[in-house]
Design an enzyme around this catalytic site. Sequence first.
Site, PDB file in Angstrom:
ATOM      1  N   GLU A   1      -6.259  -2.380   1.034  1.00 16.34           N
ATOM      2  CA  GLU A   1      -5.337  -3.574   0.763  1.00 16.34           C
ATOM      3  C   GLU A   1      -5.865  -4.230  -0.487  1.00 16.34           C
ATOM      4  O   GLU A   1      -7.057  -4.766  -0.650  1.00 16.34           O
ATOM      5  CB  GLU A   1      -5.249  -4.653   1.835  1.00 16.34           C
ATOM      6  CG  GLU A   1      -4.856  -6.064   1.663  1.00 16.34           C
ATOM      7  CD  GLU A   1      -3.271  -5.935   1.270  1.00 16.34           C
ATOM      8  OE1 GLU A   1      -3.027  -6.066   0.141  1.00 16.34           O
ATOM      9  OE2 GLU A   1      -2.465  -5.262   2.079  1.00 16.34           O
TER      10      GLU A   1
ATOM     11  N   ASP B   1      -6.652   1.559  -5.105  1.00 14.56           N
ATOM     12  CA  ASP B   1      -5.335   2.338  -5.216  1.00 14.56           C
ATOM     13  C   ASP B   1      -5.439   3.328  -4.169  1.00 14.56           C
ATOM     14  O   ASP B   1      -6.007   4.347  -4.472  1.00 14.56           O
ATOM     15  CB  ASP B   1      -4.961   2.866  -6.513  1.00 14.56           C
ATOM     16  CG  ASP B   1      -3.510   3.425  -6.662  1.00 14.56           C
ATOM     17  OD1 ASP B   1      -2.765   2.964  -6.208  1.00 14.56           O
ATOM     18  OD2 ASP B   1      -3.629   4.719  -7.156  1.00 14.56           O
TER      19      ASP B   1
ATOM     20  N   ASP C   1       5.728  -2.408   0.014  1.00 11.83           N
ATOM     21  CA  ASP C   1       6.481  -3.086  -0.853  1.00 11.83           C
ATOM     22  C   ASP C   1       7.980  -2.300  -1.351  1.00 11.83           C
ATOM     23  O   ASP C   1       7.825  -1.207  -1.655  1.00 11.83           O
ATOM     24  CB  ASP C   1       5.859  -3.304  -2.074  1.00 11.83           C
ATOM     25  CG  ASP C   1       6.386  -4.607  -2.710  1.00 11.83           C
ATOM     26  OD1 ASP C   1       7.844  -4.553  -2.885  1.00 11.83           O
ATOM     27  OD2 ASP C   1       5.759  -5.227  -3.414  1.00 11.83           O
TER      28      ASP C   1
ATOM     29  N   GLU D   1       6.759  -8.677   9.772  1.00 17.56           N
ATOM     30  CA  GLU D   1       8.036  -8.190  10.658  1.00 17.56           C
ATOM     31  C   GLU D   1       9.018  -8.993  11.026  1.00 17.56           C
ATOM     32  O   GLU D   1      10.192  -9.060  11.137  1.00 17.56           O
ATOM     33  CB  GLU D   1       7.300  -7.317  11.796  1.00 17.56           C
ATOM     34  CG  GLU D   1       8.566  -6.471  12.533  1.00 17.56           C
ATOM     35  CD  GLU D   1       8.097  -5.681  13.611  1.00 17.56           C
ATOM     36  OE1 GLU D   1       8.936  -5.137  14.379  1.00 17.56           O
ATOM     37  OE2 GLU D   1       6.803  -5.402  13.699  1.00 17.56           O
TER      38      GLU D   1
END
Length: 239
Positions: free
Chosen positions: A100, A127, A150, A221
């Site tokens: 993250e 990354d 994303d 969500e």
Amino acid sequence: MERTPPARPHQRFTEDGRRMREVLSYSRRGSRFTPTQAQAWEAHHERWVIPDEAVDEPGFSLAHWFGREAPLIVEIGSGVGEATAVLAAARPDHDVLALEVWRPGVADTLWRVAEAGADNVRLCAVDAVWVLEHLVAPDQLAELWTFFPDPWPKTRHHKRRLVDPGFAALAAGRLAPGATWRLATDWSHYAEQIRAVLDAEPRLTGGPVPRWDARPVTRFERKGVEAGRSITDLAYRRR
């Protein structure tokens, strides 16, 4: 002599050795902490957060940071850790590497992990593509989790989406035979793209599945559902 490219985001080597910017599947957001996040960071980051610069050190080992050898699960985009803490706590015999890049999200994850007693989680802001390429061995992953990546909904930004043929091939090669890549998205167009890409990867088999009961319903969500978007869960197994 072949060099390992640096782990810093936006940095890659060209063929003649120059650094260049790259297209990434994420963007870094603000890094200010709330008081709760600051407290969690202070209490837990030295034990559970792998510093960015550590992965570039010679001889870096995930086993060293976990303090053991255990089956490895990687979560890409762990957000604020709502799913991470619950799923990791239910798998104490596995190591969970949560990737993250949003530092407040990492700090939120720290207190959730502590509250859940999930000492088998380590967090890193490097990354995800680089991590799978350089820190994870072929056939090593017991599971891969990619929940609500994303969606980059604008057409001109679709090239930034994480799940593309190149990443699918990389992920398939890092999964152990029989291991599962679990995904979820609240964008139907992205779900269609994921299916098309992963169906075309010869080492993977799977598709849409009923909602994974073990995955808690997260705030992210719920926002998608409230906005009228349907949730698609997918699971692909390495052949």
